[in-house]
Design an enzyme around this catalytic site. Structure first.
Site, PDB file in Angstrom:
ATOM      1  N   CYS A 169       0.836  -1.209   0.000  1.00 16.44           N
ATOM      2  CA  CYS A 169       0.000   0.000   0.000  1.00 16.44           C
ATOM      3  C   CYS A 169       0.880   1.273   0.000  1.00 16.44           C
ATOM      4  CB  CYS A 169      -0.984  -0.055   1.169  1.00 16.44           C
ATOM      5  SG  CYS A 169      -2.375   1.068   0.965  1.00 16.44           S
TER       6      CYS A 169
ATOM      7  N   GLU B  42      -1.695  -9.366   3.828  1.00 12.30           N
ATOM      8  CA  GLU B  42      -1.606  -9.768   5.243  1.00 12.30           C
ATOM      9  C   GLU B  42      -2.945 -10.019   5.903  1.00 12.30           C
ATOM     10  OE1 GLU B  42      -1.102  -6.855   3.941  1.00 12.30           O
ATOM     11  OE2 GLU B  42      -1.512  -5.174   5.283  1.00 12.30           O
TER      12      GLU B  42
ATOM     13  N   HIS C 111      -3.643  -5.823   0.060  1.00 13.67           N
ATOM     14  CA  HIS C 111      -3.094  -6.247   1.349  1.00 13.67           C
ATOM     15  C   HIS C 111      -3.057  -7.767   1.497  1.00 13.67           C
ATOM     16  CE1 HIS C 111      -2.770  -2.260   3.235  1.00 13.67           C
ATOM     17  NE2 HIS C 111      -3.694  -1.951   2.348  1.00 13.67           N
TER      18      HIS C 111
END
Lengths: 315, 193
Positions: free
Chosen positions: B83, B173, B171
């Site tokens: 990001c 994660e 993302h």
């Protein structure tokens, strides 16, 4: 991988060093505070005093169950009934951040008072990772001030002890299971309680409505899960929206509030997708809500927002 | 067995701690370091790789992102920007970051445009990823190649053609990103080499 057994061992040994003398544990009855209490109890035994505050914004039956749980865990506990006090402090308060901060401050005032009486310097809290992440800091934006982090007053006298800071809910549950806590699978409930499930002023009258609505949503969804009609959501509840709309009840005009049903799937609250509830289940919930709450409610909506862009709770 | 050591540089993201958790769950020696940490402190700990987290800063409107510039100048190990970290990498190498015409939040479909890249080994051509961005990389830096795109964002994933430097707008994660953990595993493999 997270190892709950090692975590318990290490945390108990750390808590023994960290806590000098007696300590208070802020005990809401949720998974986080129950785990923090059980760990602190292992570390310092009867030097621990559990404090539960009934804010008036608890769910149906919550505080009675918490009392039983504290007895069952053999905790030395104090039960504080502060409902009317909280309603007074939140009178006319509409801003969600102000609500959260007032609630956080009141918690600490109560804990400090008990701490003075009990001669305690440490406050143990079940703060977990999303609480401090979303509360913001020098680097991070404040998404919402969690009552136990961003809601704390600056000049607090008690020393904070937060053994679960690096854990997410799924990890806390692993620890809870290993500790044999029966509430290990309980759905999350925010510290500010129903006050943040009422958009606008959280009056006593509105609280009674949303309390009943949350109870209905919980029971109907749990029933649908039991019957295999849907997957169990991570969290599921009702929100009162103080927007009045027109309805017709028994050939008469009705004019009542709106209730939003919220249910999400997640493991850690950091990202969520809204739950796939079938129309027939939504239909049951809707009918039950409107028929139970009569002229107070005549419109039900289902929230289909993921996180991001939404958050789980509306405030 | 020697553990691979990958640190997470905290640029103030909501999911910085999730990046740490994902690496820890994969048995990586990891910790979160503030983005003000001098490079020599990081390199003294002999890291095998760095993850530059996302964060609220509007990379396109400011020149620096903590000490990330220094890390990119001096690192001889792999770097994965996520990001805001990804946007900063683009700017550092001469690309551009601007407010998105259509910002993306939540569930988005990622399409890989370059297959058999090491970071996406085993990832399906189309998959669900989770997003949360107001800005995006609008000009690809020289020496970079686009690896993935979405309907509203042309540069969802990129890498340097010669250096082990990667950038992801989405993302990996978070739990809801379909192949998130696999992407981390692939990055770990890149760091092991």
């Amino acid at each position: 991988m997270f190892n709950a057994e090692k975590f318990i061992e290490k945390t108990v040994s750390n808590l023994k060093k960290e806590i000098k003398g007696k300590a208070l544990i802020a005990f809401s009855g949720g998974v986080d505070s129950a785990v923090a209490a059980a760990l602190a109890e292992k570390a310092i035994g009867d030097q621990l005093v559990a404090v539960h505050v009934d804010t008036g914004y608890m769910r149906k039956g919550d505080s009675e169950n918490v009392k039983k749980m504290m007895e069952k865990l053999g905790l030395n506990f104090r039960f504080i009934d502060a409902g009317s006090d909280y309603y007074d402090s939140l009178k006319n308060i509409e801003d969600p951040e102000k609500k959260r901060k007032i609630i956080g401050k009141k918690f600490i005032q109560i804990f400090e008072k008990v701490a003075g009486e009990e001669n305690v310097e440490c406050l143990v809290q079940g703060t977990i990772a999303p609480d401090w992440i979303e509360s913001g800091d020098g680097l991070r934006d404040t998404i919402k001030s969690h009552h136990n982090v961003g809601g704390l007053p600056e000049n607090m006298k008690l020393k904070l002890v937060e053994p679960l800071r690096d854990l997410y809910k799924d990890e806390v549950r692993k620890v809870a299971r290993l500790l044999g806590l029966h509430i290990s699978e309980r759905q999350p409930f925010p510290g500010p309680g129903l006050a943040i499930r009422i958009i606008g002023a959280a009056t006593k009258e509105r609280t009674e409505i949303v309390r009943e609505a949350c109870d209905i949503v919980e029971k109907e969804i749990e029933d649908a899960v039991k019957k295999g009609k849907m997957e169990k959501p991570w969290q599921y509840f009702a929100v009162l929206i103080p927007v009045k709309t027109v309805g017709v009840h028994g050939d008469k005009r009705a004019y009542g509030y709106t209730i939003a049903i919220r249910a999400v799937q997640s493991i850690d609250a950091m990202t969520c997708s809204y739950s796939d509830i079938s129309h027939s289940v939504l239909d049951n919930i809707s009918t039950k809500l409107t028929n139970t709450l009569g002229d107070k409610i005549n419109r039900i909506v289902y929230d289909v927002t993921n996180k991001p862009p939404g958050t789980v709770e509306w405030e | 067995m020697i553990m691979v050591r990958i640190y997470v540089v905290d640029n103030g993201g909501q999911w910085t701690h999730r990046e740490w958790r994902t690496l820890r769950d994969l048995d990586i020696d990891t910790k979160i370091v503030p983005n003000t940490t001098p490079f020599k402190e990081i390199s003294a700990e002999r890291v095998d790789g760095l993850v530059l987290s996302g964060g609220a800063p509007r990379v396109g409107l400011q020149k620096e992102l903590g000490n990330c510039r220094e890390y990119l100048e001096k690192a001889d190990f792999p770097i994965l920007g996520i990001c805001a970290g990804h946007q900063f990498i683009a700017q550092f190498f001469g690309g551009e970051t601007k407010p998105s015409k259509i910002p993306e939040f939540g569930k988005i479909e990622l399409t890989l445009v370059k297959e058999d890249n090491a970071l996406f080994k085993g990832v399906a051509k189309k998959s669900i990823v989770w997003e949360s961005h107001n800005d995006e990389v609008t000009v690809l830096p020289k020496d970079f190649e686009v690896l993935g795109k979405s309907e509203n964002c042309e540069i969802q994933a990129m890498h340097h053609k010669e250096k082990p430097v990667y950038g992801l707008q989405f993302h990996p994660e978070v739990e809801h990103t379909e192949y998130g953990e696999l992407i981390f595993k692939n990055f770990i493999e890149i760091c092991e080499k």
